[in-house]
Design an enzyme around this catalytic site. Sequence first.
Site, PDB file in Angstrom:
ATOM      1  N   ASP A 135      58.570  42.353  38.248  1.00 19.17           N
ATOM      2  CA  ASP A 135      57.223  42.168  38.788  1.00 19.17           C
ATOM      3  C   ASP A 135      57.311  41.681  40.238  1.00 19.17           C
ATOM      4  O   ASP A 135      57.688  40.542  40.501  1.00 19.17           O
ATOM      5  CB  ASP A 135      56.475  41.145  37.924  1.00 19.17           C
TER       6      ASP A 135
ATOM      7  N   SER B 193      47.506  39.122  34.202  1.00 18.69           N
ATOM      8  CA  SER B 193      47.559  38.703  35.592  1.00 18.69           C
ATOM      9  C   SER B 193      46.742  37.419  35.766  1.00 18.69           C
ATOM     10  O   SER B 193      47.048  36.410  35.156  1.00 18.69           O
ATOM     11  CB  SER B 193      47.071  39.831  36.505  1.00 18.69           C
TER      12      SER B 193
ATOM     13  N   HIS C  25      54.292  44.743  37.711  1.00 17.64           N
ATOM     14  CA  HIS C  25      53.119  44.015  37.224  1.00 17.64           C
ATOM     15  C   HIS C  25      52.325  44.797  36.178  1.00 17.64           C
ATOM     16  O   HIS C  25      51.647  44.206  35.337  1.00 17.64           O
ATOM     17  CB  HIS C  25      52.218  43.653  38.406  1.00 17.64           C
TER      18      HIS C  25
END
Length: 744
Positions: free
Chosen positions: A677, A600, A710
């Site tokens: 995502d 991330s 994610h």
Amino acid sequence: MKLDDVLGGTFRAKRVSIDWLDDGIAGHDGLYAEHDASGKLLIGDYSGATISEPKTLIDSRSFKYEGSDYIISNAWPGKGLEQVLLLTNPKKNWRHSYFGMYWILDADSKSVTPLIPGDLNANVRIAKWSPTGEYVAYVLENNLYIRNVSDPTSVKQVTNDGDKDLFYGIPDWVYEEEVFSGNYALWWADNGKYLAFLRSNDSMVPEYSIPYFEQHPIENGSYPDMVDIKYPKAGYNNPIVELMFLDLSTYEVFLPEVVDSRNLSDDDRLITEVVWVGEKVLMRQTNRESDLLKIVVIDPAKRTGAVVREEDFSGQDGGWFEVTQDTTYIPANASQGRMQDGYIDTVIVDGYDHLAYFEPIEATSPKTILTRGEWEVVAAPSAVDLSSGTVYFVATKKDPTERHVYSVKLDGSNFKSITDESTDGYYSVSFSTGGGYLLLSYKGPDVPWQKLLSLREGTETTLQENADLKKMLDRYKIPETIWEQITLEKDLVVNTFEIRPSDFDPNKKYPVLFHLYQGPGSQTVDKRFSIGFETYVASRKDAIIVSVDGRGTGFMGRKFRAIVRDNLGYWEAHDQILAARIWAKKSYVDPSRIAIWGWSYGGYMTLKTLEQDGGKTFSYGMAVAPVTDWRFYDSIYTERYMHTPQHNFAGYDGSAIKNVTALKGAERFLVMHGTGDDNVHFQNTLALLDKFDLAQVENYDMFVFPDSDHSINFHNSNKVVYDRLDRWIELAFAGAFVAEKDYL
């Protein structure tokens, strides 16, 4: 030590989790609910005032209704413990939200009835008890409903125009992710007379479409499912949010008139916290760039409100207002010297986050600054014991990498530590509703344990020791972790840790893997017990693991973190490179085998560091689900740290992964991303790949995970992610990519 054991939780500490309850009996504290391993819901009382032995409210994980079996996923006792709200068949929506079926269980008869009579197919988004236990508020198809629990036929539909653009009582995508970190946006008054709820108008918010390729059977069609999300990217229209109220005595819905001499426009207004303070509501607002804070107090009985406190940070220290949900109501009590209602808030004192007591509610400045110093309170206060006027909180007073528990009186006196500061410790806390009991969780650096403290009686009971984990660890050679502060340049001091292989030999030359996150206000270097992927790499790959919390990270004061504003990526990468140069000079490090990895924001920082370094220090990198251009990320998070693209074009341009030619300097790097995502869109990686093609950057590997969000966990993909990381770093440290780069 095997990777499957590490990922599967073999080395994870067990913990007790309880929910503290309030039965409304004055002076009574210590009532709690606990889900045991078999699925039973137990009610206990540590004070012994009403329940001498735990009472079973739910005795089975499942139940039958009209011939069908239902599995209970969660349960919430109502006031008086006579009824329990049940959740079955939850279906994940986004990170925190889900759809599900809700039921009401009679605790004595064990009979179960649907929350919505006659509709077993209703996909409810959220259901919440009123404090009195008389009502349940729920959201169906984005409309708000109220049910009187005692009368199944008395369902009131509060709103009627909820649709894909209008959300009532629940957050839209960006508010769920970046503001409330939860699935609800409704708040009952303590007396149950009013319900405050958020109305979000997303009609002007652009949609982002995500294709899902594998989450439907092929017999349902040969085209992917397209899911459209109202997702405001930086600089685009935000949802228009308003705090509305329901008067339960008349079922009138109203929007209070708020007096404000400097109104924020609809598109510039964020509502970041709502808390009942007696019979009034305190609402926290900021502008979309998080420079201006407004504290609004609303009187629902009068249908009016006013801004009572305002702070403007634009042009001051360069920082921003973070979203917080920690404001705590302090009711008046003349016998204890509290003549009017007040509240505790986190304020900035000499550049650090501290606690202040405001009295009355409408006060423009604090009555008392409760804490001060070159350290910070953390998600505070944790609890307030109103009977003694004692405020409890967690802070970094001893060390930024530790968490200890402290208390102070409401007049600022009698500051003291509850936990032992003479030894290293990272603690988390859970207080009973009256602040008399504390579930204290020691999380490291040694094996975690939990104790119940009776703060008024001074007694303690051990609830969890993790003795089995201690015995198991004795059979393994666990890598050693060393925490230290280092000076990167001049007076720049940062926190670091180094994990060394268990048979560390100072005469050998080890490869080094830097692990980072580095998001604004975050922290990777702390003293929590953890045996994770990095520990595994140190153990099985005979490598050194390093983590450095450089500028921009949290708990080191506003000056330390605010430097990154409007220029994300630059200083954070700069500090990682400075640290890597220090490690490269250590006698036991092989400077040709230094790698970096993150997920991330950490994935973004991996690429940004490789870009800025150009192969001079870091030879390898692994980036998972990275942001590659902040113009692609959501407005509320991004603009807090970057302002809008309209106000900071150069900053956005410079913060993107832009100079991809510099990435050719690395021996090789890896990028991974899930196509589903909803947070960091796959668009980020696709845009980066296009830049690679244009610049003929080929020294990288790419792995794509269909339909994964994610967290990358759809269809076994999470295991595959770590298997790939494991194998890839092994090849990198073995020099397998060096010759291939020469070929490319």
